[in-house]
Design an enzyme around this catalytic site. Sequence first.
Site, PDB file in Angstrom:
ATOM      1  N   LYS A  88       0.862  -1.179   0.000  1.00 10.72           N
ATOM      2  CA  LYS A  88       0.000   0.000   0.000  1.00 10.72           C
ATOM      3  C   LYS A  88       0.901   1.232   0.000  1.00 10.72           C
ATOM      4  O   LYS A  88       1.886   1.280   0.749  1.00 10.72           O
ATOM      5  CB  LYS A  88      -0.873  -0.041   1.265  1.00 10.72           C
ATOM      6  CG  LYS A  88      -1.910   1.066   1.393  1.00 10.72           C
ATOM      7  CD  LYS A  88      -2.735   0.864   2.670  1.00 10.72           C
ATOM      8  CE  LYS A  88      -3.837   1.889   2.837  1.00 10.72           C
ATOM      9  NZ  LYS A  88      -4.658   1.622   4.047  1.00 10.72           N
TER      10      LYS A  88
ATOM     11  N   SER B 164      -9.478   1.573   3.147  1.00 10.89           N
ATOM     12  CA  SER B 164      -8.615   2.317   2.256  1.00 10.89           C
ATOM     13  C   SER B 164      -7.576   1.468   1.530  1.00 10.89           C
ATOM     14  O   SER B 164      -6.997   1.930   0.551  1.00 10.89           O
ATOM     15  CB  SER B 164      -7.881   3.399   3.053  1.00 10.89           C
ATOM     16  OG  SER B 164      -7.058   2.802   4.042  1.00 10.89           O
TER      17      SER B 164
ATOM     18  N   SER C 189      -9.637  -0.753   7.408  1.00  5.10           N
ATOM     19  CA  SER C 189      -9.086  -0.536   6.066  1.00  5.10           C
ATOM     20  C   SER C 189      -8.363  -1.722   5.441  1.00  5.10           C
ATOM     21  O   SER C 189      -8.021  -1.675   4.260  1.00  5.10           O
ATOM     22  CB  SER C 189      -8.141   0.670   6.068  1.00  5.10           C
ATOM     23  OG  SER C 189      -8.890   1.862   6.065  1.00  5.10           O
TER      24      SER C 189
END
Lengths: 510, 100, 490
Positions: free
Chosen positions: A79, A154, A178
Amino acid sequence: MSLIELTAAQLRDGLAAGRFSAQEITQSLLERIERVDRSVGAFLRMSPDAALAQAAASDQRRAAGRCLSPLDGIPVALKDVLCTAGEPTTCSSRMLANFVPPYDATVVRKLREAGLVLLGKTNLDEFAMGNSTENAALGTTRNPWDARRVPGGSSGGSAAAVAARMVPWAIGTDTGGSIRQPAAFCGTVGLKPTYGRVSRFGVVAFASSLDQVGPLARTAADAALLLEVIAGPDPQDATSAPVAVEPYSRTVAEPLESLTLGVVREQFGAGLDAEVGAAVERAIGTFQALGGTIREVTLPHSGYGVATYYLIASCEASSNLARYDGAHFGYRTDEAAMGRAVADQQRQQGADAADDDGDSGLLRMYRQTRAEAFGPEVKRRIMLGTYALSAGYYEAYYLKALQVRRLIRQDFDAVFGQVDLLIGPTTPTAAYCAGEKLDDPLAMYQGDLYTATANLAGIAGLSLPCGFTRSGLPIGVQLLAPAFHESRLLRAAHHYQQRTDWHTRTPELS
Amino acid sequence: MSLTRADVEKVSLLARLALTPDELDALTVQLGEIIRYVQQLGELDTRDVQPLSHAMDLTNVFADDTLLPSLDREQALANAPKRDAECYRVPAMLGDESSR
Amino acid sequence: MNGTPYTTVIGLEVHVQLKTRTKLFCRCSTAFGAAPNTQTCPVCIGLPGSLPVMNRQAYVLALKTALALHCDIPACTKWDRKNYFYPDLPKGYQISQFDLPMSRDGYLDIGDPQGRFPDRRVRILRAHLEEDAGKSMHDEVAGRADSRIDLNRAGTPLLEIVTHPDLRSPEETKAYLTELKLLLSYIDVSDCNMQEGSLRVDANVNLHLPSPSGTIATPIVEIKNMNSFRAVERALAFEAARQYQVWQETGRKLGDVPKQTRGWDDQAQVTRAQRHKEESSDYRYFPDPDLVPVRVTPAEIDAARAALGELPAALRDRLVTTYALDRYDADVLVNQGRPLVDYFEQVAAQCQDPKRASNWIQQDVLRTLNERGIGIAEFAVAPPVLAELLRMVGSGTLDTMRGRQVLQQMVDTGSDLATAIAALGITEMSDEALVTLCRELLAANPKIVADVKNGKQQALGALIGQARKRNPNADPTRVRKVCAELIEEM
Ligand SMILES: [Mg+2]
Ligand SMILES: [Zn+2]
């Protein structure tokens, strides 16, 4: 079977047996990404040459009998909130579009030290604020199962990349769900470890007391392998726990003890989609079949979780994001243009109008920079957090939220005195359509209803695929465990996956 | 406690965000809704509840006072939006730079 | 006080840089004077993802200081973020301590042996740890041009020591600062160098005016930018006079206007109002989630207190009681720092004459140290040597003047006592030689002889100077005695 279909554990075994090389794996994945990521948009950035070079180095190590770990040569995606030395780390924000950290996050260092190939950086909601990856400023990620739908967030890019077989596993972060929520939306396993289990050093902060790094993978066994690499105390993170790392990769496959699973009544009430509820009920049945005992429990304050979470997260975020002011790194507004605008304004409003309130060039630079480089959701949370911390409101909002946080934690302490794990839905619904909730922040925030309390309490949580809706969207079931009981969590998930095949299904992508 | 447009404007100054009139309008509504929503916490009696700011009960985490290498200046200034050979450059500021 | 129609009321916030090798939350050097932006890392420049880790030594030094200031040490202290935007503050917040400082409620006693102000106990409200900001450099000439930022200093450990408004004059304020600095040097926690910024003083000042309806207080003003103790004294004197004038002109009382911040302009010798935005005081403090609390046990506090050693106030008392020094002498010695006191104690013990040791050290030794700009550690004459010299002076083997010459000789040449004495040609005059010398003197000074005979014994004094001119080894006491005897016989 194509290399992209293999789990990390299978890749490990294949590499060990010499059935294929690290370069072949990386090459296959790069081709897959080339083919399908146009329609998914999971990756913000890749550097194929660098990845292939890492793979080649891994193959050389293996040939020389000097593997760094059994996982040497297996690719992983990150990420884009984890700092990578010398490579951009953007948080999918205009603010950091050109930011290149001079250092590696501890997790990144550990991955490199284990010989993993860093394939690329995945998309996310800007600064990890959101649960649809629609708040991303630098890319658009779609759900691999239905391009009209969001991948969750996210860590949407990481979940989508794993689901679409672009990488066997990926690293995400989870502040209020997330990792688990996009894992549920995309049909992968997602683990949020106990707060303090994995170092946050080098992980761009959203809400420091809630953020935690964890793996997304296709299987619980892979998640265990990856957690084992990244977990552990870190002298550079004062909040990392001085607790020894268990050999998760071994304990994951041990026989499943007879577990008592708690079902939280509150999680099956209003707001839960019927199809999701039914799939989760079936998963509960499967756990019973695995020898589990089901007990109904209550978390009386869980209904306050979303409000508590949004207050605490936004307060911390408003402070954590103060450093993005255009002074030392990141975006800065065009000062020449700003100067011209001031001059124009002064012409229109009379001289000194702009300077009357002590509004210096510096203040303008700050405000303009932040206005231009932050997206609407980030601004909203900065505003909420700033307001809630400001003079006269601290007690009513922030302090109150910390007190309710204690009550929520006490709820968990109480139920974990009665049960080994909690089981319930990860999300109220399956993946929704892009744009559906973008203008309704409160509706969007409800997506964290079942996940955020684990972050508030600091306990471990995992989402794993447990079915599909009639329209073919994955459904996730969430397991929660007491702090530092990741091995129990992973083992339960692994045995569930031995009995089910939800995790083996692949989205059709062209 | 309800939120006015003037409140939002004041907070935007504290937060160093320049907001357009449209953004101010939208945020007054949205933040107002969010504030109303989080006010549900007021239902709970927390008079005797200790706030929980850390999820873990850690104390006394220290590092030794031992020098480690710093970044060299080029690395440190590499991300600066504006710089000279030695320093970050920012628009001139008002006031002093004494101890705070 | 001081003949003014008002009382000046002063409280201080002193920021002291603690003597650590590395910064409060990262391991960059705190050394002064490095080239700009060469002592920074991701943590102290606030790069995304970086995290602070607390320097143990900074806490140890802070605890020492707090105990030396007689503060209470709470069992638990924590870290808070003080949020504000400033380019020398790269994270957009300063890590400091808000509602649970590591110490509170202490005091520091001050007094003046010369009696210019009464002994006073200055109460310490709190002392807390925090990180320093970086340095902004303004290009005044360029006007609206850029400021340049050096972050070397960012993250340096500071102890902020806040007093109650207990000080009543610039003189008292200077005495407090001097005593504080002395205390910090005794416990070795800070360099206290104002030029290098390792000790910084902000003052809150207002006036109390008597009135028929009780005391009236004027608005409180915070004064910054004072770069020496002298500047502090002058700024406070200026500010008191200025506030009285403003009071006479406006009649504004405390609470009528918001607290003002003024900077001391050392060139112009005035304080000037500083512009700052009203909202800047909303710091939105909250507990720093990146750092964990510090807990300290009573046993640890006791151990730290026991390890403090003797503090200046106690040392002064002991010098007065143990060595029968007067308060003033004890003050001079103690104010020179512990090494000088140690030197004194060794000399005093070995020569068995504390008063003489004190006098010689205060006059001859200190003068030499000042002239040469050295510390007692570099002083050429070791305590046993000075003690031996003082014994010779005490016993009359050497007269005081010759003693001084010997000391100077040792300082100048680094020689030992015997060599110095020999080099100066000092030998004891025989009785015969002395009598011969005295006879010659009396023969040459019939007027003095006559005066003495007429009962003016003090006239003998003039002979002593003449005797030393003819022979430097002539002992004044013996010369006086022999001359008196010879005149008697005449
Ligand atoms: Mg301070
Ligand atoms: Zn540093």
